[in-house]
Enzyme design. Structure first.
Site, PDB file in Angstrom:
ATOM      1  N   LYS A   1       0.301  11.955  -9.424  1.00 42.32           N
ATOM      2  CA  LYS A   1       1.594  11.419  -8.997  1.00 42.32           C
ATOM      3  C   LYS A   1       2.338  10.676 -10.104  1.00 42.32           C
ATOM      4  CE  LYS A   1       0.388  11.165  -4.103  1.00 42.32           C
ATOM      5  NZ  LYS A   1       0.282  10.320  -2.913  1.00 42.32           N
TER       6      LYS A   1
ATOM      7  N   ALA B   1      -4.014   0.613  -6.749  1.00 41.50           N
ATOM      8  CA  ALA B   1      -2.715   0.481  -7.409  1.00 41.50           C
ATOM      9  C   ALA B   1      -2.293   1.771  -8.100  1.00 41.50           C
ATOM     10  CB  ALA B   1      -2.753  -0.668  -8.420  1.00 41.50           C
TER      11      ALA B   1
END
Length: 283
Positions: A69, A129
């Site tokens: 991503k 994260a």
């Protein structure tokens, strides 16, 4: 003409994304096919090669999942505000240039509001994260978070996310493993954006003995839907935002991004659950 889309990621064999998008195509009388593509390797080169193959084969766009991503944003000539804000993308559209958005960000906001309406997120402890963690963290800023405590096994990644949030005026900070129990007890909401609980990495990301004072829990994992974390939170009487919710709404947003068609979310939810006989007490 059939529109063709796909998903690029690792360990995606059980993804329900093809089922969701093909159903959305059927509901809107749009010929559509959707295919899974696992490059095997988790490198930027492997992603770029897979992306180039999809474009060469005439795909109109693709979704992107772990671990690509944050890599994928570098492929886009036109990242939108959501993609730029999060610094990661999960949806690409192909044409003269590559467009990009982050429907994990918009999908989480829709999922949260579907489950909790106008209730504020409050103080949140976020585990993970990476790409989805970044999207959810920024989504939290739109649903009334007061503070985000961030833990990741990679402290550099956690620090980068905390700084990005602080740059926008959000009260965010990293926490150590030794601080987790204290922060968990002080949090209004627990958020899991790690793969723990997925069928390939079973387990529970939080110590369930810490449950009690919180008001809500979100688990990004949706395979299986009923993760150990969500089951325990449901038994404790907490509000749930499920990985299925995120999967569903990010999928609707991706479909709308590609096609320009506004989806009737209630009809789509009923049709998807009926067609695939989803059994869960949590959705």
């Amino acid at each position: 003409m059939t529109m063709t889309f796909g998903l690029i990621g690792n360990s995606i064999a059980q993804s329900r994304a093809p089922a969701l998008h093909q159903l959305l195509g059927q509901l809107h009388s749009l010929p559509l096919s959707y295919h899974l593509h696992d490059p095997g390797a988790a490198t930027a080169i492997a992603f770029q090669q897979q992306l180039a193959e999809l474009i060469a084969r005439g795909y109109q766009g693709c979704n992107v999942t772990l671990p690509f991503k944050q890599i994928a944003i570098n492929s886009a000539a036109q990242p939108d505000r959501a993609a730029r804000r999060v610094g990661a993308v999960n949806t690409l559209g192909f044409g003269d240039t590559i467009r990009a958005t982050n429907t994990d960000y918009t999908g989480f906001i829709r999922a949260y509001r579907h489950r909790r309406a106008d209730r504020r997120a409050g103080r949140v402890l976020l585990l993970g994260a990476g790409g989805v963690g970044r999207a959810v963290a920024f989504g939290l800023t739109d649903v009334g978070t007061e503070r985000i405590d961030i833990f990741d096994l990679d402290p550099v990644q956690a620090t980068a996310l905390a700084r990005a949030l602080c740059d926008e005026g959000v009260h965010a900070r990293t926490v150590t493993a030794e601080q987790l129990q204290d922060r968990a007890a002080r949090a209004d909401g627990w958020v899991n954006c790690t793969p723990i609980g997925h069928y390939t990495t079973p387990g529970c990301p939080f110590e369930l003995a810490w449950l009690g004072a919180q008001s809500w829990v979100f688990d990004a994992v949706y395979t299986p839907i009923d993760t150990p974390l969500l089951i325990a939170a449901a038994n404790a009487g907490l509000d749930l935002v499920t990985g299925f919710d995120l999967f569903f709404y990010q999928g609707l947003d991706a479909f709308e991004f590609w096609t320009g068609i506004a989806v009737d979310e209630a009809a789509a939810r009923v049709a998807f659950m009926d067609k695939f006989a989803l059994q869960s007490a949590l959705i």
